[in-house]
Scaffold this active site. Sequence first.
Site, PDB file in Angstrom:
ATOM      1  N   TRP A   1       0.867  -1.185   0.000  1.00  0.00           N
ATOM      2  CA  TRP A   1       0.000   0.000   0.000  1.00  0.00           C
ATOM      3  C   TRP A   1       0.902   1.233   0.000  1.00  0.00           C
ATOM      4  O   TRP A   1       1.551   1.514   0.989  1.00  0.00           O
ATOM      5  CB  TRP A   1      -0.894  -0.036   1.239  1.00  0.00           C
ATOM      6  CG  TRP A   1      -1.735   1.184   1.501  1.00  0.00           C
ATOM      7  CD1 TRP A   1      -1.789   2.351   0.782  1.00  0.00           C
ATOM      8  CD2 TRP A   1      -2.654   1.351   2.596  1.00  0.00           C
ATOM      9  NE1 TRP A   1      -2.687   3.227   1.362  1.00  0.00           N
ATOM     10  CE2 TRP A   1      -3.227   2.641   2.467  1.00  0.00           C
ATOM     11  CE3 TRP A   1      -3.046   0.540   3.664  1.00  0.00           C
ATOM     12  CZ2 TRP A   1      -4.164   3.130   3.376  1.00  0.00           C
ATOM     13  CZ3 TRP A   1      -3.980   1.028   4.573  1.00  0.00           C
ATOM     14  CH2 TRP A   1      -4.540   2.312   4.414  1.00  0.00           C
ATOM     15  N   GLU A   2       0.947   1.921  -1.157  1.00  0.00           N
ATOM     16  CA  GLU A   2       1.814   3.093  -1.291  1.00  0.00           C
ATOM     17  C   GLU A   2       0.980   4.364  -1.432  1.00  0.00           C
ATOM     18  O   GLU A   2       0.559   4.683  -2.529  1.00  0.00           O
ATOM     19  CB  GLU A   2       2.740   2.932  -2.491  1.00  0.00           C
ATOM     20  CG  GLU A   2       3.668   1.724  -2.332  1.00  0.00           C
ATOM     21  CD  GLU A   2       4.705   1.620  -3.438  1.00  0.00           C
ATOM     22  OE1 GLU A   2       5.026   2.641  -4.068  1.00  0.00           O
ATOM     23  OE2 GLU A   2       5.187   0.526  -3.680  1.00  0.00           O
ATOM     24  N   PHE A   3       0.761   5.073  -0.375  1.00  0.00           N
ATOM     25  CA  PHE A   3       1.128   4.826   1.009  1.00  0.00           C
ATOM     26  C   PHE A   3      -0.049   5.274   1.856  1.00  0.00           C
ATOM     27  O   PHE A   3      -0.806   6.149   1.418  1.00  0.00           O
ATOM     28  CB  PHE A   3       2.360   5.652   1.409  1.00  0.00           C
ATOM     29  CG  PHE A   3       3.628   5.202   0.727  1.00  0.00           C
ATOM     30  CD1 PHE A   3       4.311   4.073   1.168  1.00  0.00           C
ATOM     31  CD2 PHE A   3       4.130   5.904  -0.362  1.00  0.00           C
ATOM     32  CE1 PHE A   3       5.494   3.663   0.549  1.00  0.00           C
ATOM     33  CE2 PHE A   3       5.308   5.487  -0.998  1.00  0.00           C
ATOM     34  CZ  PHE A   3       5.978   4.363  -0.542  1.00  0.00           C
TER      35      PHE A   3
END
Length: 379
Positions: free
Chosen positions: A145-147
């Site tokens: 998961w960015e971000f």
Amino acid sequence: MACLNNFSLFYMVVFMTITATAAGSLMASPPAVKAAYWPSWAENFPPSAINTSFFTHIYYAFLMPNDVMYKFNLENSTAILLSNFTTTLRHKNPPVKTFFSIGGGGSDSTIFTRLASEAGSRKVFIDSSLEVARKFGFDGLDLDWEFPESPKEMQDLGRLFDEWRLAIDNEAKSTGQAPLLLTAAMYFSVDFFISEVYRKYPVDSISRNLDWINAMCFDYHGSWDTSLTGAHAALYDPKSNLSTSYGLKSWLQAGVPSSKLVMGLPLYGRSWTLKDAKLHRIGSPGVGVGPGDMGFLTLSEVDEFNWKNEVTVTFDIETVSTYSFVGTTWIGYDDAFTTTTKIGFAQAHGLRGYFFWALSYEREWEITRQASRAWILND
Ligand SMILES: *[C@@H]1O[C@H](CO)[C@@H](O)[C@H](O)[C@H]1NC(C)=O
Ligand SMILES: *[C@@H]1O[C@H](CO)[C@@H](O)[C@H](O)[C@H]1NC(C)=O
Ligand SMILES: *[C@@H]1O[C@H](CO)[C@@H](O)[C@H](O)[C@H]1NC(C)=O
Ligand SMILES: *[C@@H]1O[C@H](CO)[C@@H](O)[C@H](O)[C@H]1NC(C)=O
């Protein structure tokens, strides 16, 4: 034996205790992680092309849950890729463990924001991820998961990990199978110290629930700031905290055990166009990106550029990075030498291992072979 006095007996006991403790801790140390992400869109690079001698874990990149229901609705073509991936890698000599990674830098991160914010959607997502893992025979799950963008999202991430771990443990108990591994790809540093919204990863939840984290120790400089050249994966930076040593230490100081910290290594370079061909150091003025897609070059492309042009290649001791230049073109990257130095750094700090972004970017396993040789702890 008869003349053994108390003094030497004392030392013998102390010595034996130390030896036993050392042996105990060696045995207790989990095996090293030598990982890499496999981009499922890589051309002419099927899973069968991976030489598994250099790795322990391979990550399938990437899957995304449905943006409304938060389940994985896999198309048939994806299902075929997934089963080919796990079957191929399980039967390789040596076999490697497989993960599928959820998300990625190019994915819509707001899906994670929404799904992590409610207990109901977290449950749907978690159950669906476990189902996919078991259906296709993966050993583990990875979240990229960015971000998370706020303290609230970091808190939700912590809850997600708590519930994910519980679900994994329960599933393992009820099926009698080994629990799935759970990892996550994360920012190079434990906190976002240069962003507009300061936030810090939920370290307690991470330490409690994850098998390890893949710290993305790269992209410190690039097309988003072309005014100065930069070592995009500098091990050290005397002028800023944008460095792998700073990031990894921030994780350790925040309390993440070193055995749960895995260092990211890039198999790509980033290029600049210099303002003045005579000024070609790290931190020299730039006017834009150089060759590549927005200045991004795989290592094979860097090698090819270096061969075809009469470049000068320089190793920079201050940052532990390599760069090449010719005319106004400047490219920063890691070669076998700088990678080996980083591997030494990671071992000296007792880290669990390293991972590469990404498979298919280098030629003839030059860097991954060297990294695997250089990592000798808990191998
Ligand atoms: C993988 O690399 C090892 C070590 O260099 C080599 O012995 C082996 O032949 C390679 N395997 C394949 C399938 O190329
Ligand atoms: C996908 O596979 C399923 C069975 O595995 C089949 O019923 C379905 O028709 C396939 N869909 C397409 C679009 O090929
Ligand atoms: C996976 O796909 C490749 C073609 O890309 C094929 O040669 C291979 O046999 C497949 N392997 C399995 C286990 O399905
Ligand atoms: C780097 O971070 C430390 C604290 O972690 C801080 O004291 C220092 O001022 C920072 N250095 C720079 C150049 O930002």
